[in-house]
Write a protein that holds these residues in place. Structure first.
Motif, PDB file in Angstrom:
ATOM      1  N   ALA A   1      -1.814   4.356  -8.464  1.00 46.36           N
ATOM      2  CA  ALA A   1      -2.269   4.495  -7.068  1.00 46.36           C
ATOM      3  C   ALA A   1      -1.569   5.670  -6.405  1.00 46.36           C
TER       4      ALA A   1
ATOM      5  N   ILE B   1      -3.354   8.970  -4.812  1.00 47.03           N
ATOM      6  CA  ILE B   1      -3.116   9.411  -3.429  1.00 47.03           C
ATOM      7  C   ILE B   1      -2.695  10.876  -3.410  1.00 47.03           C
TER       8      ILE B   1
ATOM      9  N   ILE C   1     -11.012   4.432  -1.204  1.00 48.92           N
ATOM     10  CA  ILE C   1      -9.965   4.511  -2.221  1.00 48.92           C
ATOM     11  C   ILE C   1      -9.643   3.138  -2.790  1.00 48.92           C
ATOM     12  N   LYS C   2      -9.545   2.120  -1.948  1.00 46.08           N
ATOM     13  CA  LYS C   2      -9.133   0.811  -2.460  1.00 46.08           C
ATOM     14  C   LYS C   2     -10.218   0.153  -3.299  1.00 46.08           C
TER      15      LYS C   2
ATOM     16  N   PHE D   1       0.819  -1.207   0.000  1.00 51.19           N
ATOM     17  CA  PHE D   1       0.000   0.000   0.000  1.00 51.19           C
ATOM     18  C   PHE D   1       0.852   1.256   0.000  1.00 51.19           C
TER      19      PHE D   1
ATOM     20  N   SER E   1       0.761   5.343   1.542  1.00 55.12           N
ATOM     21  CA  SER E   1       0.145   6.239   2.509  1.00 55.12           C
ATOM     22  C   SER E   1       0.903   7.554   2.515  1.00 55.12           C
TER      23      SER E   1
ATOM     24  N   THR F   1      -4.022   4.061   0.456  1.00 51.85           N
ATOM     25  CA  THR F   1      -4.738   3.094  -0.369  1.00 51.85           C
ATOM     26  C   THR F   1      -5.400   2.005   0.466  1.00 51.85           C
TER      27      THR F   1
ATOM     28  N   LEU G   1      -9.324   1.561  -6.963  1.00 59.42           N
ATOM     29  CA  LEU G   1      -8.029   1.245  -7.575  1.00 59.42           C
ATOM     30  C   LEU G   1      -7.916  -0.225  -7.962  1.00 59.42           C
TER      31      LEU G   1
ATOM     32  N   ARG H   1      -3.020  -1.441  -5.323  1.00 61.03           N
ATOM     33  CA  ARG H   1      -2.851  -0.464  -4.248  1.00 61.03           C
ATOM     34  C   ARG H   1      -1.423   0.018  -4.084  1.00 61.03           C
ATOM     35  N   SER H   2      -0.505  -0.385  -4.964  1.00 58.00           N
ATOM     36  CA  SER H   2       0.883   0.040  -4.754  1.00 58.00           C
ATOM     37  C   SER H   2       1.608   0.397  -6.043  1.00 58.00           C
TER      38      SER H   2
END
Length: 103
Positions: free
Chosen positions: A50, A54, A38-39, A14, A16, A33, A42, A45-46
């Motif tokens: 993404a 963010i 949000i997730k 993820f 942040s 994420t 998407l 998530r990484s």
């Protein structure tokens, strides 16, 4: 130095990011994420999209908190490239002036 700082954390699972006040350590805006809203949108998530999402969401939340400038200093192990650069550039493109301090 700017009164607000940007903190970005990227793991394999993820992304942040948060904007916090330097003196009081109060978080003004947070986006990650891992949050449900949000997730769900998407695909991954990484990845880079993404990170761009963010940055966009964090910029919107920071503007709601009347934050328009912030500073970012990478940690020792972080390099200013790839995903971290994507988050910072997305914030810059969405109206938050980020001053990057590289040693």
């Amino acid at each position: 130095m700017e009164p607000f700082t940007l903190d970005v954390f990227i793991s394999k699972r993820f992304v942040s990011a948060s904007v916090r006040h330097r003196v009081t350590c109060k978080q003004v805006a947070v986006a990650g994420t891992n949050s449900k809203d949000i997730k769900a949108v998407l695909r991954s998530r990484s990845d880079i999209p993404a990170c761009l999402a963010i940055g966009r969401i964090l910029a919107e939340r920071a503007r709601e908190g009347d934050v328009y400038t912030a500073s970012y200093t990478p940690r020792e192990r972080d390099q200013f490239e790839g995903k971290i650069r994507a988050v910072v550039e997305s914030l810059f493109d969405n109206g938050i002036d980020i001053k990057v301090y590289l040693d």
